[in-house]
Design an enzyme around this catalytic site. Sequence first.
Site, mmCIF file in Angstrom:
data_model
loop_
_atom_site.group_PDB
_atom_site.id
_atom_site.type_symbol
_atom_site.label_atom_id
_atom_site.label_comp_id
_atom_site.label_asym_id
_atom_site.label_seq_id
_atom_site.Cartn_x
_atom_site.Cartn_y
_atom_site.Cartn_z
ATOM 1 N NE ARG A 75 107.557 36.565 57.814
ATOM 2 C CZ ARG A 75 108.607 37.160 57.244
ATOM 3 N NH1 ARG A 75 109.420 36.467 56.487
ATOM 4 N NH2 ARG A 75 108.836 38.426 57.429
ATOM 5 N NE ARG A 124 109.388 35.464 51.688
ATOM 6 C CZ ARG A 124 108.571 36.485 51.925
ATOM 7 N NH1 ARG A 124 108.873 37.690 51.506
ATOM 8 N NH2 ARG A 124 107.444 36.295 52.598
ATOM 9 C CB ILE A 125 112.405 35.337 58.503
ATOM 10 C CG1 ILE A 125 113.699 36.144 58.712
ATOM 11 C CG2 ILE A 125 112.045 34.556 59.764
ATOM 12 C CD1 ILE A 125 113.577 37.238 59.732
ATOM 13 C CG LEU A 126 111.965 29.623 55.889
ATOM 14 C CD1 LEU A 126 112.746 28.321 55.999
ATOM 15 C CD2 LEU A 126 111.127 29.651 54.619
ATOM 16 C CG HIS A 185 124.875 32.265 59.186
ATOM 17 N ND1 HIS A 185 123.974 33.260 58.850
ATOM 18 C CD2 HIS A 185 125.750 32.827 60.055
ATOM 19 C CE1 HIS A 185 124.286 34.364 59.508
ATOM 20 N NE2 HIS A 185 125.362 34.134 60.235
ATOM 21 C CG ASP A 212 120.931 32.988 60.807
ATOM 22 O OD1 ASP A 212 120.572 32.279 59.855
ATOM 23 O OD2 ASP A 212 121.133 34.207 60.700
HETATM 24 C C1 GRF Z 1 126.040 32.794 51.229
HETATM 25 O O1 GRF Z 1 127.143 33.475 51.758
HETATM 26 C C2 GRF Z 1 125.248 32.108 52.317
HETATM 27 O O2 GRF Z 1 126.023 31.736 53.414
HETATM 28 C C3 GRF Z 1 124.268 33.159 52.731
HETATM 29 O O3 GRF Z 1 123.924 33.814 51.554
HETATM 30 C C4 GRF Z 1 125.006 33.734 50.622
HETATM 31 C C5 GRF Z 1 124.421 33.202 49.349
HETATM 32 O O4 GRF Z 1 125.356 33.224 48.285
HETATM 33 N N1 GRF Z 1 123.147 32.558 53.417
HETATM 34 P P1 GRF Z 1 124.991 32.513 46.902
HETATM 35 O O5 GRF Z 1 123.695 33.111 46.395
HETATM 36 O O6 GRF Z 1 124.874 31.045 47.138
HETATM 37 O O7 GRF Z 1 126.149 32.858 46.003
#
Ligand code: GRF
Length: 214
Positions: free
Chosen positions: A73, A99-101, A117, A153
């Site tokens: 990673r 991916r988790i950074l 999020h 998050d």
């Molecule tokens: C969004 O709901 C965002 O909050 C989450 O992943 C989704 C991505 O949607 N992290 P898109 O690819 O921008 O349509």
Amino acid sequence: MSVEHVCKNRIAIMASGKGSNLQAILKAAASGACPVDVRLVLSDARNAGALTIARDAGVSQVSSLNPKDYRDRTTFDLACAKHIEAAHCDWVVLAGYMRILSSPFVARFRHRIINIHPALLPSFPGAHAVRDALEYGVKITGVTVHLVDEVLDGGPILAQTSVPVRDDDTEESLHNRIHTAEHALYPTTLKRMLASGFRVTDRTITWGGGNISE
Ligand code: GRF
């Protein structure tokens, strides 16, 4: 600890999926509603819809890197960081990046990585936030835009907006309304971030203290 930010407007967007948030940011940038300069769109998925959206919009650098080509990673993230720095981006904006950074990546761009999020954090972190909120039975959920730190998050919150849950909602119908809220909140928050800057004190963001400077 308190860190003050004077904001520049060059951004890299990292996306893994269909890219509707990327599209909303590009649209706001093109109309002048959001003064970002999208220099680079980077994906970990060669077939991501986000890449097509970026190319169609004329983003100058659109790249995908395959995580399988890297030993771990951290090495993959280092390759991404090199792309971002080569494109002279001031900010890393995650738009559905799955991916988790790694910690070295987060440290390298400390307080300069933004994520969106689909829930009101700290409720429902993780990859299934919409489903988790629905299953829990909350009546209000929403959207959070936050800085990325080492906790999934978990970084300081820049902005939130609420979305009511309806009795007949499915995961899809709720996520559609959350998407609509995201497409308004992300560009608005980026605009505010660039126009006024912010200060980070522990977990708390205080707006003000910086202007766009080239
Ligand atoms: C969004 O709901 C965002 O909050 C989450 O992943 C989704 C991505 O949607 N992290 P898109 O690819 O921008 O349509």
